[in-house]
Enzyme design. Sequence first.
Site, PDB file in Angstrom:
ATOM      1  N   LYS A  22      16.559   1.863   3.704  1.00  0.00           N
ATOM      2  CA  LYS A  22      15.328   1.108   4.002  1.00  0.00           C
ATOM      3  C   LYS A  22      14.722   0.531   2.734  1.00  0.00           C
ATOM      4  CE  LYS A  22      11.338   3.510   4.549  1.00  0.00           C
ATOM      5  NZ  LYS A  22      10.209   3.095   3.703  1.00  0.00           N
ATOM      6  N   ASN A  23      14.585   1.378   1.710  1.00  0.00           N
ATOM      7  CA  ASN A  23      13.851   0.930   0.521  1.00  0.00           C
ATOM      8  C   ASN A  23      14.660   0.009  -0.382  1.00  0.00           C
ATOM      9  OD1 ASN A  23      11.655   2.230   1.479  1.00  0.00           O
ATOM     10  ND2 ASN A  23      11.796   3.995   0.103  1.00  0.00           N
ATOM     11  N   ARG A  94       3.081  -1.443   3.736  1.00  0.00           N
ATOM     12  CA  ARG A  94       2.677  -1.788   2.374  1.00  0.00           C
ATOM     13  C   ARG A  94       3.732  -2.608   1.642  1.00  0.00           C
ATOM     14  NH1 ARG A  94      -0.885   0.725  -0.434  1.00  0.00           N
ATOM     15  NH2 ARG A  94       0.411   0.307  -2.243  1.00  0.00           N
ATOM     16  N   CYS A 118      -3.389   4.319   1.728  1.00  0.00           N
ATOM     17  CA  CYS A 118      -2.597   4.646   2.911  1.00  0.00           C
ATOM     18  C   CYS A 118      -2.582   6.150   3.059  1.00  0.00           C
ATOM     19  CB  CYS A 118      -1.189   4.093   2.795  1.00  0.00           C
ATOM     20  SG  CYS A 118      -0.186   5.005   1.638  1.00  0.00           S
ATOM     21  N   ARG A 123      -2.566   4.312  -3.805  1.00  0.00           N
ATOM     22  CA  ARG A 123      -1.476   3.343  -4.005  1.00  0.00           C
ATOM     23  C   ARG A 123      -1.932   1.932  -4.384  1.00  0.00           C
ATOM     24  NH1 ARG A 123       3.009   4.302   0.562  1.00  0.00           N
ATOM     25  NH2 ARG A 123       4.417   3.483  -0.989  1.00  0.00           N
ATOM     26  N   PRO A 124      -2.546   1.790  -5.546  1.00  0.00           N
ATOM     27  CA  PRO A 124      -2.953   0.453  -5.993  1.00  0.00           C
ATOM     28  C   PRO A 124      -1.741  -0.417  -6.374  1.00  0.00           C
ATOM     29  CG  PRO A 124      -3.373   2.083  -7.710  1.00  0.00           C
ATOM     30  CD  PRO A 124      -2.844   2.835  -6.527  1.00  0.00           C
ATOM     31  N   ILE A 125      -1.991  -1.734  -6.604  1.00  0.00           N
ATOM     32  CA  ILE A 125      -0.899  -2.623  -7.049  1.00  0.00           C
ATOM     33  C   ILE A 125      -1.246  -3.260  -8.403  1.00  0.00           C
ATOM     34  CG2 ILE A 125       0.078  -3.117  -4.766  1.00  0.00           C
ATOM     35  CD1 ILE A 125      -1.404  -5.902  -5.005  1.00  0.00           C
ATOM     36  N   ASP A 126      -2.089  -2.553  -9.173  1.00  0.00           N
ATOM     37  CA  ASP A 126      -2.521  -3.111 -10.461  1.00  0.00           C
ATOM     38  C   ASP A 126      -1.347  -3.432 -11.390  1.00  0.00           C
ATOM     39  OD1 ASP A 126      -2.547  -0.131 -10.287  1.00  0.00           O
ATOM     40  OD2 ASP A 126      -2.756  -0.289 -12.455  1.00  0.00           O
ATOM     41  N   GLN A 127      -0.288  -2.635 -11.339  1.00  0.00           N
ATOM     42  CA  GLN A 127       0.845  -2.874 -12.241  1.00  0.00           C
ATOM     43  C   GLN A 127       1.616  -4.131 -11.847  1.00  0.00           C
ATOM     44  OE1 GLN A 127       1.319  -0.956 -15.122  1.00  0.00           O
ATOM     45  NE2 GLN A 127      -0.688  -0.326 -14.367  1.00  0.00           N
ATOM     46  N   ASP A 306      10.090  11.424  -1.662  1.00  0.00           N
ATOM     47  CA  ASP A 306      10.432  11.167  -0.258  1.00  0.00           C
ATOM     48  C   ASP A 306      11.244  12.304   0.377  1.00  0.00           C
ATOM     49  OD1 ASP A 306       9.104   8.780  -0.423  1.00  0.00           O
ATOM     50  OD2 ASP A 306      10.901   7.559  -0.708  1.00  0.00           O
ATOM     51  N   ILE A 328       3.905  12.592  -7.682  1.00  0.00           N
ATOM     52  CA  ILE A 328       3.889  11.126  -7.560  1.00  0.00           C
ATOM     53  C   ILE A 328       2.669  10.648  -6.769  1.00  0.00           C
ATOM     54  CG2 ILE A 328       5.171   9.082  -6.746  1.00  0.00           C
ATOM     55  CD1 ILE A 328       6.664  10.540  -8.958  1.00  0.00           C
TER      56      ILE A 328
HETATM   57  N1  EPU Z   1       0.941   3.044  -8.690  1.00  0.00           N
HETATM   58  C1  EPU Z   1      -0.157   2.579  -9.370  1.00  0.00           C
HETATM   59  N2  EPU Z   1      -0.265   1.226  -9.599  1.00  0.00           N
HETATM   60  C2  EPU Z   1       0.663   0.337  -9.178  1.00  0.00           C
HETATM   61  C3  EPU Z   1       1.783   0.816  -8.479  1.00  0.00           C
HETATM   62  C4  EPU Z   1       1.903   2.172  -8.247  1.00  0.00           C
HETATM   63  O1  EPU Z   1      -1.026   3.344  -9.760  1.00  0.00           O
HETATM   64  O2  EPU Z   1       0.492  -0.866  -9.424  1.00  0.00           O
HETATM   65  C5  EPU Z   1       1.102   4.491  -8.436  1.00  0.00           C
HETATM   66  C6  EPU Z   1       1.120   4.836  -6.964  1.00  0.00           C
HETATM   67  O3  EPU Z   1      -0.168   4.957  -6.432  1.00  0.00           O
HETATM   68  C7  EPU Z   1       1.894   6.141  -6.962  1.00  0.00           C
HETATM   69  C8  EPU Z   1       2.902   5.943  -8.104  1.00  0.00           C
HETATM   70  O4  EPU Z   1       2.379   4.891  -8.895  1.00  0.00           O
HETATM   71  O5  EPU Z   1       1.042   7.199  -7.266  1.00  0.00           O
HETATM   72  C9  EPU Z   1       4.304   5.576  -7.673  1.00  0.00           C
HETATM   73  O6  EPU Z   1       4.250   4.542  -6.724  1.00  0.00           O
HETATM   74  P1  EPU Z   1       5.348   3.414  -6.567  1.00  0.00           P
HETATM   75  O7  EPU Z   1       4.713   2.096  -6.790  1.00  0.00           O
HETATM   76  O8  EPU Z   1       6.565   3.755  -7.338  1.00  0.00           O
HETATM   77  O9  EPU Z   1       5.663   3.530  -5.000  1.00  0.00           O
HETATM   78  P2  EPU Z   1       5.977   2.321  -4.063  1.00  0.00           P
HETATM   79  O10 EPU Z   1       6.778   1.331  -4.809  1.00  0.00           O
HETATM   80  O11 EPU Z   1       4.735   1.871  -3.392  1.00  0.00           O
HETATM   81  C10 EPU Z   1       8.271   3.230  -3.215  1.00  0.00           C
HETATM   82  C11 EPU Z   1       8.876   3.584  -1.882  1.00  0.00           C
HETATM   83  C12 EPU Z   1       8.208   4.841  -1.350  1.00  0.00           C
HETATM   84  C13 EPU Z   1       8.439   5.962  -2.361  1.00  0.00           C
HETATM   85  C14 EPU Z   1       7.892   5.546  -3.738  1.00  0.00           C
HETATM   86  C15 EPU Z   1       8.156   6.556  -4.832  1.00  0.00           C
HETATM   87  C16 EPU Z   1       9.517   1.424  -1.019  1.00  0.00           C
HETATM   88  C17 EPU Z   1       9.312   0.356  -0.018  1.00  0.00           C
HETATM   89  N3  EPU Z   1       8.691   2.472  -0.957  1.00  0.00           N
HETATM   90  O12 EPU Z   1       6.885   3.013  -2.970  1.00  0.00           O
HETATM   91  O13 EPU Z   1       8.871   5.181  -0.128  1.00  0.00           O
HETATM   92  O14 EPU Z   1       7.787   7.138  -1.946  1.00  0.00           O
HETATM   93  O15 EPU Z   1       8.486   4.295  -4.133  1.00  0.00           O
HETATM   94  O16 EPU Z   1       9.511   6.764  -4.986  1.00  0.00           O
HETATM   95  O17 EPU Z   1      10.420   1.346  -1.838  1.00  0.00           O
HETATM   96  C18 EPU Z   1       9.085   6.158   2.016  1.00  0.00           C
HETATM   97  O18 EPU Z   1      10.190   5.602   2.119  1.00  0.00           O
HETATM   98  O19 EPU Z   1       8.697   7.035   2.828  1.00  0.00           O
HETATM   99  C19 EPU Z   1       8.199   5.791   0.908  1.00  0.00           C
HETATM  100  C20 EPU Z   1       6.891   6.058   0.914  1.00  0.00           C
END
Ligand code: EPU
Length: 419
Positions: A22-23, A94, A118, A123-127, A306, A328
């Site tokens: 999926k991811n 998301r 969520c 889970r911000p997207i600041d990065q 996960d 995480i």
């Molecule tokens: N974070 C920030 N700022 C950002 C981005 C992330 O603070 O701009 C934080 C998040 O809040 C979190 C950490 O960084 O605490 C890691 O988050 P990441 O961005 O890596 O997660 P994601 O990309 O949103 C993906 C998977 C998730 C999986 C995580 C961690 C996809 C579509 N989703 O999410 O999968 O848990 O990486 O490995 O790839 C799932 O499949 O059940 C699932 C939640």
Amino acid sequence: MDKIVIRGGARLTGTIKVAGAKNAALPILASSLLAEGTSTFKNVPKLNDVSTMAKLLARLGCEVDHARHTVSVTAPSAKRAHLEAPYDLVKTMRASVLVLGPLLARYGRARVSLPGGCAIGARPIDQHLKGLEAMGARVKLSHGYVECSAKRLKGARIVLDIPTVTGCENLMMAAALAKGHTIIENAAREPEVEELGHVLVKMGARVEGAGTHIIQIEGSDSLQAVEHAILPDRIEAGTFMVAAAVTRGDVLVENTRPEHLDAVISKLRAAGVSVTSEKGGLRVRHSGALAPVDITTQPYPGFPTDMQAQMMVLATVAGGQSVIKEAIFENRYMHVPELVRMGADIHVDGRVAVVRGVPKISGATVMATDLRASASLVLAGLVASGETEVLRVYHLDRGYEKIERRLSKLGANIKRVKA
Ligand code: EPU
């Protein structure tokens, strides 16, 4: 709403085939926005999240053909593109935010609903935004949307504060059509990120280091459509491996990449489970007692967040005390109260869960608010005495294709009851 009904106690035996990841499928589908022509992806899992991404791409103006495990996408011309990812789709998934980078890079503009918090954390997207700004994008937040524009993105050096998976993927896709050289440091090393790198290379991008801490991308003026088969889902594989272990079963998990499962395999072995590489897959066998295991979730190649909920079920029925730390996400223990209702002995303090193994758990009506938590409740139902009803099955359907049919082929007493 459908529910899953399980009568616990059956030992799982036989062979189960893992579906596409999926991811990996989600960013790869989004990457089709970058290419001219029709991209075709195979081994795409049939999941609600994939349908949501297909719907989103269609709303953006793509022609999408979704048949069984194959999805073809033709990105629109600039004139026909509709550059907005609306709230109604982003709120259900998301990962919709993955269209931000490619839309901006290809069409010069994008408006994407902010995903917000969520069930598993803020889970911000600041990065994601910091990286796009470094590449010259103007970023504006208004009315719950992020609006980005740039005539043409420029390559940049981006040092991520956190190795975010989707953030890294968004920036890789943006960089693939930017002018010049981009370096992403402290990049996520997940296999899904590496896989996206392969797809971008097939499209004609120059990408080096995907799967390592430093990814370098030389932007192209245009990219071409590709054909690509999605790699197997390591989290689905891990979930089935735990299912085999907790039911004292003997299961061949087919279509896996064992090298992506090192951390999971090593914890299963620490619990006393036999995991061997065999032709076609990983054979997981167990009999007798399970030993407790301590786990800290980490970015890849550490133990995946996960798989935390699923391993907690193993810890619940192990002989002794396990300590689990979720490093995480700040709120990924929604399965705990439900497992406790089934008789588990778990105490959570902040990010740490102390799990004292119990000799048995009993079936109950349970529900969870996210995908992996729901998967853990199915695993718990497989070992519990009596009947377990798992409600809110739509969470499971986001990430596991027909899980009840596939587990019942291994001998589980499990069925879906339609609402
Ligand atoms: N974070 C920030 N700022 C950002 C981005 C992330 O603070 O701009 C934080 C998040 O809040 C979190 C950490 O960084 O605490 C890691 O988050 P990441 O961005 O890596 O997660 P994601 O990309 O949103 C993906 C998977 C998730 C999986 C995580 C961690 C996809 C579509 N989703 O999410 O999968 O848990 O990486 O490995 O790839 C799932 O499949 O059940 C699932 C939640």
